[in-house]
Design a protein around this motif. Structure first.
Motif, PDB file in Angstrom:
ATOM      1  N   ASP A 155      -9.344  -3.332   7.129  1.00  0.00           N
ATOM      2  CA  ASP A 155      -9.220  -3.610   5.741  1.00  0.00           C
ATOM      3  C   ASP A 155      -7.851  -3.205   5.041  1.00  0.00           C
ATOM      4  O   ASP A 155      -7.548  -2.994   4.270  1.00  0.00           O
ATOM      5  CB  ASP A 155     -10.232  -2.723   5.073  1.00  0.00           C
ATOM      6  CG  ASP A 155     -10.129  -1.238   5.440  1.00  0.00           C
ATOM      7  OD1 ASP A 155      -8.900  -0.813   5.851  1.00  0.00           O
ATOM      8  OD2 ASP A 155     -10.861  -0.369   5.120  1.00  0.00           O
ATOM      9  N   LYS A 156      -6.814  -3.262   6.103  1.00  0.00           N
ATOM     10  CA  LYS A 156      -5.323  -2.944   5.858  1.00  0.00           C
ATOM     11  C   LYS A 156      -5.183  -1.582   5.142  1.00  0.00           C
ATOM     12  O   LYS A 156      -4.130  -1.213   4.522  1.00  0.00           O
ATOM     13  CB  LYS A 156      -4.860  -3.955   4.703  1.00  0.00           C
ATOM     14  CG  LYS A 156      -5.052  -5.229   5.235  1.00  0.00           C
ATOM     15  CD  LYS A 156      -4.741  -6.410   3.936  1.00  0.00           C
ATOM     16  CE  LYS A 156      -5.264  -7.791   4.419  1.00  0.00           C
ATOM     17  NZ  LYS A 156      -5.065  -8.569   3.207  1.00  0.00           N
TER      18      LYS A 156
ATOM     19  N   MET B 148       1.535  -3.953   4.034  1.00  0.00           N
ATOM     20  CA  MET B 148       0.848  -3.576   5.241  1.00  0.00           C
ATOM     21  C   MET B 148      -0.506  -4.483   5.422  1.00  0.00           C
ATOM     22  O   MET B 148      -1.361  -4.646   4.692  1.00  0.00           O
ATOM     23  CB  MET B 148       0.414  -2.132   5.398  1.00  0.00           C
ATOM     24  CG  MET B 148      -0.231  -1.795   6.736  1.00  0.00           C
ATOM     25  SD  MET B 148       0.024   0.146   6.978  1.00  0.00           S
ATOM     26  CE  MET B 148      -1.250   0.714   5.996  1.00  0.00           C
ATOM     27  N   GLN B 149      -0.707  -5.143   6.644  1.00  0.00           N
ATOM     28  CA  GLN B 149      -1.956  -6.128   6.820  1.00  0.00           C
ATOM     29  C   GLN B 149      -2.592  -5.284   7.689  1.00  0.00           C
ATOM     30  O   GLN B 149      -2.802  -4.257   7.961  1.00  0.00           O
ATOM     31  CB  GLN B 149      -1.208  -7.382   7.591  1.00  0.00           C
ATOM     32  CG  GLN B 149      -0.334  -8.258   6.580  1.00  0.00           C
ATOM     33  CD  GLN B 149      -1.114  -8.365   5.135  1.00  0.00           C
ATOM     34  OE1 GLN B 149      -2.227  -9.223   5.306  1.00  0.00           O
ATOM     35  NE2 GLN B 149      -0.723  -8.365   4.167  1.00  0.00           N
TER      36      GLN B 149
ATOM     37  N   CYS C 282       1.662   4.036  12.671  1.00  0.00           N
ATOM     38  CA  CYS C 282       0.734   2.771  12.695  1.00  0.00           C
ATOM     39  C   CYS C 282       1.241   1.584  12.958  1.00  0.00           C
ATOM     40  O   CYS C 282       2.238   1.470  12.333  1.00  0.00           O
ATOM     41  CB  CYS C 282      -0.264   2.749  11.296  1.00  0.00           C
ATOM     42  SG  CYS C 282       0.681   2.395   9.866  1.00  0.00           S
ATOM     43  N   GLY C 283       0.664   0.660  13.686  1.00  0.00           N
ATOM     44  CA  GLY C 283       1.382  -0.523  13.974  1.00  0.00           C
ATOM     45  C   GLY C 283       0.356  -1.574  13.467  1.00  0.00           C
ATOM     46  O   GLY C 283      -0.790  -1.600  13.662  1.00  0.00           O
ATOM     47  N   SER C 284       1.074  -2.759  12.851  1.00  0.00           N
ATOM     48  CA  SER C 284       0.240  -3.548  11.995  1.00  0.00           C
ATOM     49  C   SER C 284       0.636  -5.046  12.338  1.00  0.00           C
ATOM     50  O   SER C 284       1.611  -5.223  13.195  1.00  0.00           O
ATOM     51  CB  SER C 284      -0.119  -3.351  10.681  1.00  0.00           C
ATOM     52  OG  SER C 284       1.295  -3.224   9.849  1.00  0.00           O
TER      53      SER C 284
ATOM     54  N   ILE D 151       6.045  -0.987  12.407  1.00  0.00           N
ATOM     55  CA  ILE D 151       5.552   0.205  12.717  1.00  0.00           C
ATOM     56  C   ILE D 151       5.906   1.213  11.682  1.00  0.00           C
ATOM     57  O   ILE D 151       7.157   1.093  11.232  1.00  0.00           O
ATOM     58  CB  ILE D 151       6.040   0.971  14.159  1.00  0.00           C
ATOM     59  CG1 ILE D 151       5.661  -0.033  15.287  1.00  0.00           C
ATOM     60  CG2 ILE D 151       5.502   2.213  14.359  1.00  0.00           C
ATOM     61  CD1 ILE D 151       6.560   0.197  16.308  1.00  0.00           C
ATOM     62  N   ARG D 152       4.875   1.731  11.034  1.00  0.00           N
ATOM     63  CA  ARG D 152       5.238   2.670   9.712  1.00  0.00           C
ATOM     64  C   ARG D 152       5.026   4.036  10.142  1.00  0.00           C
ATOM     65  O   ARG D 152       4.091   4.643  11.129  1.00  0.00           O
ATOM     66  CB  ARG D 152       4.148   2.305   8.553  1.00  0.00           C
ATOM     67  CG  ARG D 152       4.731   0.934   7.853  1.00  0.00           C
ATOM     68  CD  ARG D 152       3.779   0.498   6.682  1.00  0.00           C
ATOM     69  NE  ARG D 152       4.379  -0.646   6.152  1.00  0.00           N
ATOM     70  CZ  ARG D 152       4.093  -1.546   6.601  1.00  0.00           C
ATOM     71  NH1 ARG D 152       3.489  -2.023   7.891  1.00  0.00           N
ATOM     72  NH2 ARG D 152       4.646  -2.932   6.013  1.00  0.00           N
TER      73      ARG D 152
END
Length: 445
Positions: free
Chosen positions: A303-304, A325-326, A342-344, A349-350
């Motif tokens: 859910d992003k 962010m996806q 986190c990687g999306s 990468i955030r």
């Protein structure tokens, strides 16, 4: 004649230098401070409001990948080093303090399915869609040398995950079955299977290091003991579990990220009922990782958004999201317990703060004292309605907000239907099943 002399020590009230604070004597007699509690309440309210004002958790975005980030790994000895694997077979090593990529490796053809570091931090392992397991040196090649893996193992099937033993030169891969490998050999020491479906993730227990858990696409979570080379037991849930993570402080506890939007914390000694069901996501939970303290964990969802849950609460204490962010595929909590990565899907990468309003950098002693005092005040008045409302409030994207409302209506309808069925049936004929037991189908030993 008795004479009472006044005796004062100048050390108690005279400043050592003109830059010191004035020393003020205080009488702690409660009779002299009649409005102490209302004054503390106002301070707690202001501290809570300021906490929300200063809540700016987003720190940095590490961009450079040319496809979605599929897996992350931490360096066991170095806080600043992070490894990431992407959907185009590329592995990158990042330096978090400089916030830049220090090394790029084209590791596999197709997806990098899993990445893990050796316990000593000298090398790391990757698995990919090209049916290979590769071991790489953590340090880059010397001048004039080519980027080559230390070892390459060619398997018979696609490997979907990998994890390394916490103390020995042994690692485990999963795919059609769970294979245990010695680093020096090209064939597995043992292969364990229970059921016929593909296994999506495998994790070693960090405390009882011979135990490992895996989750398969036939809705099973299976526990194995490496010494017996057999599966111990499995729990079957309503829907598929994407990954599990062991608690680094309590050997028996693990948390499973499920497709039914929930996370389940289990005690492996009693798998028939989860210890806690964590509900807040509005789409499938794809990854979970524990804080080094073992008190909290972070979850990544389709859910992003990412959410931080205390292990003993069913609702999250924090939710992080950005416009760009996806779907968040992987998440990691750093080893100093301060940051979350986190990687999306959209190749970034955030880096986030684990505590959204925490001030970074060196704190003076007065700042530390004020922070501790405010924290105690917030804990003292945390159940007061006004303070509780301010502390809990989070702005959510419209998509998540509307889905939460929709799911609330659906859940209420199911509950109402259940209550009506109980009301209009013979007493005792319709059993009341608790929320915890609803989602567990069976435990097989």
């Amino acid at each position: 004649m008795k004479v009472k002399m006044l005796s004062r020590n100048p050390d108690n009230y005279v400043r050592e230098t003109k830059f010191d604070l004035q020393r003020v004597p205080r009488n702690y007699d409660p009779a002299l401070h009649p409005f102490e509690v209302p004054r503390e309440y106002v301070r707690a309210l202001n501290a809570t409001k300021l906490e929300r004002v200063f809540a700016k958790p987003f720190l940095a975005s590490l961009d450079g990948h040319r496809d979605g980030v599929n897996c992350l790994a931490k360096h066991p000895k170095n806080l600043a080093t992070v490894l990431s694997g992407a959907c185009d077979g590329e592995v990158r090593i990042w330096n978090l303090t400089q916030r830049k990529c220090i090394r790029t490796i084209q590791a596999h053809e197709g997806f990098v399915r899993g990445i893990c570091t050796r316990f000593c931090g000298t090398s790391f392992f990757t698995v990919g869609d090209d049916k290979t397991v590769k071991q790489w040196k953590m340090d880059g090649p010397g001048y004039g040398e080519e980027e080559e893996p230390l070892h390459t193992i060619l398997g018979k099937t696609v490997y979907t995950g990998i994890d390394h033993h916490w103390k020995e030169a042994v690692f485990a891969t999963c795919g059609q079955q769970v294979d245990i490998w010695d680093e020096q050999r090209t064939n597995p020491i043992c292969s364990m299977t229970w059921g016929f479906d593909s296994i999506s993730s495998v994790k070693f227990n960090p405390i009882e290091t011979f135990l490992l858990g895996s989750c398969a696409s036939d809705r099973n979570i299976v526990l194995y003991d490496m010494r017996q080379a057999t599966p111990l037991k499995k729990v079957i849930l309503d829907m598929r579990t994407n990954t599990i993570c062991w608690n680094p402080m309590e050997a028996f506890i693990f948390t499973a990220a499920n497709e039914d939007y929930n996370l389940y914390t289990f005690d492996m000694r009693a798998l028939d009922t989860p210890v806690m069901v964590h509900m807040d996501h509005v789409s499938a939970v794809l990854d979970v990782d524990y804080s080094p303290t073992g008190k909290e964990f972070v979850s990544a969802s389709f859910d992003k958004s990412i959410r931080i849950f205390p292990i003993d609460k069913s609702r999250s204490r924090e939710v992080y999201h950005t416009k760009r962010m996806q779907h968040v595929i992987c998440v990691k909590w750093t080893s100093d317990s301060k940051y979350i990565m986190c990687g999306s899907d959209e190749m970034n990468i955030r880096l986030w703060k684990a505590n959204a309003s925490e001030k970074l950098g060196v704190l003076t002693s007065r700042e530390k004292a004020a922070k501790d005092y405010n924290q105690k005040l917030k804990e003292k008045f945390q159940h007061h309605p006004h303070i509780k409302r301010i502390a809990r409030h989070r702005h959510l994207p419209k998509s998540i907000y509307s889905q939460i409302q929709e799911q609330r209506i659906m859940k209420e309808a199911r509950r109402r239907k259940e209550m009506n069925r109980i009301k209009h049936s013979k007493p005792g004929s319709v059993p009341v099943v608790s929320e915890k037991k609803k989602h567990v189908v069976a435990v097989v030993k």
